[in-house]
Design an enzyme around this catalytic site. Sequence first.
Site, PDB file in Angstrom:
ATOM      1  CG  ASP A   4     -10.502  -0.703   5.024  1.00 34.26           C
ATOM      2  OD1 ASP A   4     -10.247  -1.209   3.932  1.00 34.26           O
ATOM      3  OD2 ASP A   4      -9.839  -0.895   6.058  1.00 34.26           O
ATOM      4  CE  LYS A  47      -3.685  -2.358   2.409  1.00 35.25           C
ATOM      5  NZ  LYS A  47      -4.173  -2.825   3.696  1.00 35.25           N
ATOM      6  CD  GLN A  87      -3.789  -4.704   6.683  1.00 29.23           C
ATOM      7  OE1 GLN A  87      -3.840  -3.731   5.941  1.00 29.23           O
ATOM      8  NE2 GLN A  87      -4.140  -5.913   6.289  1.00 29.23           N
TER       9      GLN A  87
HETATM   10  N1  GUN Z   1      -6.949  -7.039   5.933  1.00 34.46           N
HETATM   11  C1  GUN Z   1      -7.086  -7.764   4.791  1.00 34.46           C
HETATM   12  N2  GUN Z   1      -7.731  -7.038   3.870  1.00 34.46           N
HETATM   13  C2  GUN Z   1      -7.990  -5.847   4.424  1.00 34.46           C
HETATM   14  C3  GUN Z   1      -8.635  -4.669   3.942  1.00 34.46           C
HETATM   15  O1  GUN Z   1      -9.114  -4.566   2.811  1.00 34.46           O
HETATM   16  N3  GUN Z   1      -8.705  -3.644   4.838  1.00 34.46           N
HETATM   17  C4  GUN Z   1      -8.210  -3.741   6.088  1.00 34.46           C
HETATM   18  N4  GUN Z   1      -8.350  -2.693   6.888  1.00 34.46           N
HETATM   19  N5  GUN Z   1      -7.625  -4.806   6.560  1.00 34.46           N
HETATM   20  C5  GUN Z   1      -7.504  -5.854   5.719  1.00 34.46           C
END
Ligand code: GUN
Length: 294
Positions: A121, A54, A98
């Site tokens: 998200d 990211k 996350q």
């Molecule tokens: N963990 C795995 N995929 C995601 C996601 O799309 N967003 C977040 N916040 N955590 C994750």
Amino acid sequence: MTARIIDGKVIAAELRARVADEVARVKREHNLVPGLAVVLVGSDPASEVYVRSKHTQTQVAGMASFEHKLPADVSQADLLALVAKLNRDPAVHGILVQLPLPKGLNTEAVVNAIDPAKDVDGLHPNNAGRLAGGFEALSPCTPLGCIILTKSVHASLEGMNAIVIGRSNLVGRPLVQLLLNENATVTIAHSRSRDLPGLVKRADLVYAAVGKSEMVRGDWLKPGATVIDVGINRIPKDDGKTRLVGDVAYQEGLAVAGAITPVPGGVGQMTVACLLVNTLRAACAIAGLPKPAV
Ligand code: GUN
């Protein structure tokens, strides 16, 4: 006949390039630099890989990236204080905490603390509710990616029979809402569904998001169906390493489906690209600008 392979790598790269163009434009025309803050608590190895990706891709797209790493034993209060600080920070337009969070932290309270305008998200109840109501909302990234991949095969999903296997907040439920918005007929299946193979057999569009290695078999599929595999399962190999497999038996699926996503190289690629899209959209909305072209 073997299925067309839906190349998530190529489609995600195109999307990232379109985001980068729009980021350059808002920078040039409005002096706006979209900023994404990612919060990682603890040191789950898979999460560290995602967060690094990211960070890199955000910067490559021309946006600002803010990484916050907190120890696994951080207190709920300290985590909430960081979220509050990011909510107030004018350089931050997107906040992603996350998941999963380490044990002892209250995920729901953390998600609820994120400013819905910065909730890239799409997990805050405000956004989840808006999406379910058919209103404009920030939508979770993986389901957005699933829709884009499907549309690389079918220009319109109207009237198609779709099945979503899995009902998580992050994937299954929001994906159902996005498919409804596309006028698909949606079946929601899960671990308690009866006769799952029979349900899958009727579907033109199959979304597998359960986290069970190769659960969906080739002979479950309607010939010619489009199969989007959201699963990322690590299974041990003989040499002690692991390999990634999806929720669909890929080789079997290839022989029956009309189009199918590989794992890796399918949906996984799209999630971060869609996060960039959401961050750009959030930045434009917060700045009072028209919606960007992606
Ligand atoms: N963990 C795995 N995929 C995601 C996601 O799309 N967003 C977040 N916040 N955590 C994750």
